[in-house]
Design a protein around this motif. Structure first.
Motif, PDB file in Angstrom:
ATOM      1  N   THR A   1       0.843  -1.193   0.000  1.00  0.00           N
ATOM      2  CA  THR A   1       0.000   0.000   0.000  1.00  0.00           C
ATOM      3  C   THR A   1       0.881   1.248   0.000  1.00  0.00           C
TER       4      THR A   1
ATOM      5  N   HIS B   1      -8.480  -0.109  -7.222  1.00  0.00           N
ATOM      6  CA  HIS B   1      -8.166  -0.428  -5.822  1.00  0.00           C
ATOM      7  C   HIS B   1      -7.135   0.523  -5.217  1.00  0.00           C
TER       8      HIS B   1
ATOM      9  N   SER C   1      -5.864  -1.317  -1.434  1.00  0.00           N
ATOM     10  CA  SER C   1      -6.696  -2.515  -1.407  1.00  0.00           C
ATOM     11  C   SER C   1      -8.145  -2.104  -1.164  1.00  0.00           C
TER      12      SER C   1
ATOM     13  N   SER D   1     -11.411  -5.998  -2.823  1.00  0.00           N
ATOM     14  CA  SER D   1     -10.023  -6.444  -2.971  1.00  0.00           C
ATOM     15  C   SER D   1      -9.639  -7.209  -1.720  1.00  0.00           C
TER      16      SER D   1
ATOM     17  N   PRO E   1      -3.367  -5.606  -1.022  1.00  0.00           N
ATOM     18  CA  PRO E   1      -2.883  -4.458  -1.798  1.00  0.00           C
ATOM     19  C   PRO E   1      -2.305  -4.873  -3.149  1.00  0.00           C
TER      20      PRO E   1
END
Length: 269
Positions: free
Chosen positions: A172, A212, A235, A239, A242
Motif C-alpha cells: 500500500t 483499488h 486494497s 479487494s 494491496p
C-alpha cells in the motif's frame, strides 16, 4: 521483447499504405502509421489516423482467429489485408465455499452499482483527440504479477466474467505512474467494486484503468504525461490485498495491458 512489424502491399500503390508495430494476437495491441487523416478499419471497428498518420488498434481477449485490416484514403480503399490472430491460453481457477455475499452483491447496493456503471460507460466512450499513445507505454507500477490478463474464476461452480486486467501486487502506498500521456476521464476514491479508480484516455479511445487505489492524485479533465505520479497502490473496493489492477479497453475490446509494452512507435518514424 517480441515485436511483429506488420506491413503488406497496398492495393493501389507500390508503397505500403500502412505499417504497424505490435502483434496480431488475442488481447494484442498495434500502433500503426498511414496517411494523415486516413480511415482505418479493423474488422467492424472504424477509427481515424491523426494529423501525422498515427493510429492505435487493439484485439479483444476473445478475438477470432482471423482479422481484416483496411485503409481508406480520400474516399478510396487502398489497403485490404487479412491476418491470422494468435490464440492465447488463459488461467481458469475454481473457488468453492465462498459466502454468497462475496459472489453476488447484496440488493441494497444494486442501485449504486448501476449508477457507477453509467459513469464508467461514459468514460469508456471517451475519444480524446490527443496522441499520448505515440510515446509507447511503460509499466505503471512494479511488483509481483499476481494475476495475468484473461483468466477466469469459477465461484461456487458459477463462471464469472473473465479478468480483463493485470494484477500487480505491491505494498500500500506504492507509486502508480501514467504509462503514457492522456486525459483523465474518471477519478473517484470510492467505487463499489474498484474502490479508488482512475480512467485515462491515451487517444482515439484507447482507455486505461487503475483499480483499488489508496490515493487518487489526479482529477477528471487533467492531462497527464508519461511517468507522472497519478495514484498509490491500495486494497480498496472488493479487494483481498494491496495490488494494482491495470486494465485497458479500446472501442469495447478488452486488451492485454502488457501488450502495450511490446509496441514500438519509434520503429515506424
Amino acid at each position: 521483447m517480441s515485436v511483429l512489424l506488420a506491413a503488406a502491399l497496398a492495393i493501389a500503390s507500390p508503397e505500403p499504405a500502412i505499417a504497424c508495430s505490435g502483434e496480431h494476437r488475442q488481447g494484442g495491441v498495434l500502433v500503426c502509421r498511414t496517411a494523415p487523416g486516413a480511415t482505418v478499419m479493423i474488422d467492424d471497428v472504424e477509427t481515424r489516423a491523426n494529423d501525422e498518420g498515427w493510429v492505435i488498434l487493439g484485439h479483444d481477449r476473445d478475438a477470432p482467429e482471423e482479422t481484416r485490416l483496411r485503409v481508406r484514403i480520400d474516399g478510396e480503399w487502398v489497403f485490404d489485408a487479412r491476418y491470422d490472430v494468435a490464440p492465447a491460453e488463459y488461467d481458469i481457477q475454481r473457488i468453492e465455499g465462498l459466502p454468497p455475499a462475496m459472489v453476488t452483491p447484496p440488493p441494497e447496493v444494486l442501485e449504486r452499482i448501476r449508477a457507477e456503471g453509467v459513469r464508467k460507460g461514459q468514460a469508456h466512450a471517451s475519444r480524446w483527440d490527443g496522441d499520448g499513445f505515440m510515446t509507447g507505454f511503460i509499466q505503471p507500477t512494479q511488483g509481483r504479477i499476481s494475476s495475468r490478463f484473461g483468466g477466469q474464476r469459477i465461484y461456487n461452480g458459477e463462471p464469472r466474467t473473465p479478468h480483463y486486467g493485470v494484477d500487480i501486487a505491491a505494498p500500500t502506498g506504492t507509486e502508480v505512474l501514467a504509462p503514457a500521456g492522456g486525459i483523465v476521464r474518471l477519478a473517484d476514491t470510492d467505487m463499489y467494486f474498484e474502490g479508488g479508480l482512475i480512467f485515462i484516455d491515451h487517444g482515439q479511445g484507447f482507455n486505461s484503468a487503475y483499480l483499488h487505489l489508496s490515493e487518487v492524485l489526479v482529477e477528471e479533465g487533467d492531462v497527464v504525461e508519461q511517468g507522472q505520479l497519478i495514484a498509490r497502490v491500495g486494497s480498496t473496493g472488493r479487494s483481498t490485498g494491496p495490488h494494482l489492477c491495470w486494465r485497458i479497453r479500446w472501442h469495447g475490446r478488452n486488451v492485454d495491458p502488457f501488450a502495450t509494452l511490446d509496441v514500438q512507435p519509434s520503429a515506424l518514424r
